[in-house]
Design a protein around this motif. Structure first.
Motif, PDB file in Angstrom:
ATOM      1  N   THR A  18       0.829  -1.203   0.000  1.00 41.87           N
ATOM      2  CA  THR A  18       0.000   0.000   0.000  1.00 41.87           C
ATOM      3  C   THR A  18       0.862   1.251   0.000  1.00 41.87           C
ATOM      4  O   THR A  18       0.563   2.227  -0.708  1.00 41.87           O
ATOM      5  CB  THR A  18      -0.931   0.004   1.230  1.00 41.87           C
ATOM      6  N   ASP A  92     -13.599  -5.043  -0.141  1.00 37.88           N
ATOM      7  CA  ASP A  92     -12.576  -4.403  -0.957  1.00 37.88           C
ATOM      8  C   ASP A  92     -11.223  -5.092  -0.795  1.00 37.88           C
ATOM      9  O   ASP A  92     -10.457  -5.210  -1.751  1.00 37.88           O
ATOM     10  CB  ASP A  92     -12.461  -2.927  -0.555  1.00 37.88           C
ATOM     11  N   TRP A  96      -9.203  -6.701  -3.755  1.00 36.63           N
ATOM     12  CA  TRP A  96      -7.831  -6.190  -4.007  1.00 36.63           C
ATOM     13  C   TRP A  96      -6.860  -7.343  -4.186  1.00 36.63           C
ATOM     14  O   TRP A  96      -6.016  -7.324  -5.087  1.00 36.63           O
ATOM     15  CB  TRP A  96      -7.422  -5.300  -2.838  1.00 36.63           C
ATOM     16  N   LYS A 100      -5.066  -7.473  -7.706  1.00 36.99           N
ATOM     17  CA  LYS A 100      -3.662  -7.055  -7.731  1.00 36.99           C
ATOM     18  C   LYS A 100      -2.709  -8.235  -7.822  1.00 36.99           C
ATOM     19  O   LYS A 100      -1.666  -8.156  -8.470  1.00 36.99           O
ATOM     20  CB  LYS A 100      -3.339  -6.231  -6.476  1.00 36.99           C
ATOM     21  N   ARG A 447      -3.379  -2.226   5.058  1.00 37.88           N
ATOM     22  CA  ARG A 447      -3.653  -1.192   4.057  1.00 37.88           C
ATOM     23  C   ARG A 447      -3.961   0.151   4.721  1.00 37.88           C
ATOM     24  O   ARG A 447      -3.525   1.209   4.247  1.00 37.88           O
ATOM     25  CB  ARG A 447      -4.804  -1.618   3.159  1.00 37.88           C
TER      26      ARG A 447
END
Length: 579
Positions: A18, A92, A96, A100, A447
């Protein structure tokens, strides 16, 4: 300018990625020689509410439902603002990971205490290992391709937080190769818990002395280092007595009193596994909260207690069963009669247990209060069975943080420049953590900590530029993550180093090397001397010693990608097996 991340488990890795997304540079210091921590051992999955996977499976879950489930499990001891972050950002977080890192999280199970199926995993391997390795390998690749932005130092034991004249955390001291080094910058603590803190100043013994003699699932690195450092620097501990004892630690029949035990994934009960005492009877709702099930095991007291999976449940979680059987921790039985013999009971006893359970399935009225079922049981089936014992597993207590992962001091104010995420952070789970929320807490608050630390660094840099009249170079030198000594430079990840030698050995020769001071294994035709690597293995020494002097290829390939050896232990390869 760099931000120092202390700890290379999933929380630290999530914070590091992050930070990089936010444009910051990262210095990651890890106590072990191999990153990953306890995150690699997580066996059930990662929770997420309102995820893309749930939507595709028509699971009617959302953050509000997840919040209520977590609040109930926490016994109203967790803070609403932290639960809101954990559950509100859960969907989320899972999305992610999939987007990712390209992870397969297509299977969703319902674990104990959850009113909806929301624990995500893939089709094979332990999800904690898959998720953590994906982040770990990506970060190590970046350390090679962008060394000016990412620096990783392993076997670096951080011993002290440094503060500036304003009382703000401005760096750390750490020990590397017997020498004390210094690094400067804001700090993110991701050092894990204290469920293996059997040290002289044990937090476990101080706060839960009655648990001190229990076995643990934690690696021996989980000694509360981050807690102790931060509290010495003025941080406040919260809920330190809240230590979770997991009900299903696997008993190794060959080493029943081992202090460190493998965990039987909660997902085994989630897919329909039953807990039976030594009389062959159920005594608890298998999908209740962990502390409740543990309490009922102790209250019942009829050990050995076994976890039994029927054919359907075994197939649903086939990889786990194969893994446990391979390690000698679980047995497969081809019939109900064989299962009854294992229990030392007459077939009629187990038949009645299954008949009673089937009645609960049909009527949805279970004497132990179970609400969610996975179908009826047949005596004429195949079964997977393992003995269970309660084990130290997770510490809910830790450093008090706010909703932005700032560490709070004893006066209730944020300590500037200090952030915490993962198991070192307290107050998130209250009295009892839900299964599947450990990996989630690592990713979500990793994060959050990354976002907050990046914003703080920008604020500090801006203030410094204004104060110094543009002398940015001097300020950048102070807050950079560069070590004060070049000796801290980490070896480049993915090194092309070759092994110690290129000998040819027979399996009989390999079999002679099976002690902790001299251990060889065979993997895919290569002979490895893993003696020096033994203490760094994230799965613990025992995971390797089970295959000491033997061919470990099948087990290795179940768990690892082939590039693990050249990436993390290239010097362990000493030759090949004679054909």
């Amino acid at each position: 300018m760099s931000i120092i991340v202390v700890g290379g488990g999933l929380a630290g890795l999530s914070a590091a990625h992050t930070l990089l997304e936010r444009g910051a540079n990262v210095l990651l210091l890890d106590k072990q020689g191999f990153m990953g921590g306890n995150s690699t051992k997580a066996t059930s999955g990662i929770n997420g509410a309102g995820t893309q996977t749930q939507q595709e499976l028509n699971i009617p879950d959302n953050a509000k439902i997840f919040f209520e489930d977590t609040k109930k499990s926490a016994r109203d001891l967790a803070r609403d603002d932290l639960i809101q972050v954990l559950t509100g950002r859960s969907g989320d977080a899972v999305n992610w990971l999939q987007a990712k890192f390209g992870l397969d999280l297509s299977k969703v199970a319902r674990l104990g205490g959850h009113s909806q199926p929301r624990t995500h995993r893939g089709g094979a391997q332990f999800p904690g290992m898959v998720i953590t390795y994906a982040q770990m390998e990506r970060l190590e690749d970046l350390a090679v391709s962008q060394p000016e932005r990412v620096k990783i130092v392993k076997k670096a034991r951080v011993t002290k937080l440094l503060k500036d004249e304003n009382g703000h955390v401005s760096g750390v001291e750490y020990v590397l190769n017997g020498k004390t080094e210094t690094a400067y910058g804001p700090v993110v603590l991701a050092t894990g818990g204290y469920a293996a803190d059997f040290t002289s100043d044990s937090l476990l013994k101080k706060h839960r002395p009655e648990y001190y003699d229990l076995p643990t699932t934690n690696g021996d690195h989980c000694t509360g280092d981050g807690h102790k450092m931060a509290m010495q620097a003025g941080a406040k501990g919260i809920d330190m007595e809240k230590v979770q004892v997991h009900p299903t630690g696997l008993i190794d029949p060959n080493e029943p009193d081992a202090k460190v035990k493998f965990l039987a994934a909660e997902a085994l009960r989630g897919v329909g596994g039953l807990l039976l005492d030594n009389t062959g009877k159920r005594f608890v709702d298998e999908l209740q909260h962990r502390d409740y099930v543990t309490g009922k095991m102790w209250e019942n007291g009829k050990f050995p207690i076994r976890l039994v999976l029927n054919g359907a449940a075994s197939k649903d979680i086939e990889w786990h069963c194969k893994h446990y059987v391979g390690r000698g921790l679980m047995k497969r039985f081809e019939s109900g009669d064989a299962l009854a013999k294992e229990f030392g009971l007459s077939p009629a006893v187990l038949k009645k247990t299954f008949d009673d359970y089937n009645q609960s399935v049909r009527t949805k009225k279970d004497p132990f209060g179970k609400k969610f079922f996975s179908g009826e049981w047949s005596y004429n089936d195949t079964f997977h069975v393992a003995q269970m014992t309660p084990v130290l597993h997770y510490t809910m207590g830790g450093l008090e943080i706010d909703a932005e992962s700032h560490v709070i001091d004893t006066n209730g104010k944020p300590i500037q420049g200090l952030f915490a995420c993962g198991e070192v952070a307290g107050g998130v789970h209250g009295a009892n953590r839900l299964g599947g929320s450990s990996l989630l807490g690592c990713v979500v608050f990793g994060r959050v900590a990354g976002d907050s630390a990046a914003a703080y660094l920008l604020q500090v840099a801006s203030a410094a530029v204004t104060k110094a009249g543009g002398r940015l170079g001097a300020i950048a030198g102070q807050v950079s993550g560069a070590s004060s000594s070049s000796s801290s430079a980490a070896p480049a990840a993915g090194s092309n180093s070759v092994g110690k030698s290129s000998g040819v050995f027979t399996l009989d020769e390999v079999a002679k090397h099976k002690s902790e001071k001299d251990v060889w294994v065979v993997v895919n035709g290569e002979v490895l001397d893993v003696t020096e690597f033994l203490p760094d293995h994230p799965g613990g020494k025992k995971a390797i010693m089970l295959y000491a002097g033997r061919d470990a290829t099948e087990e290795f390939n179940m768990l690892h990608d082939p590039k693990v050896i050249p990436r993390y232990a290239p010097n362990a390869v000493i030759g090949k097996v004679k054909q």
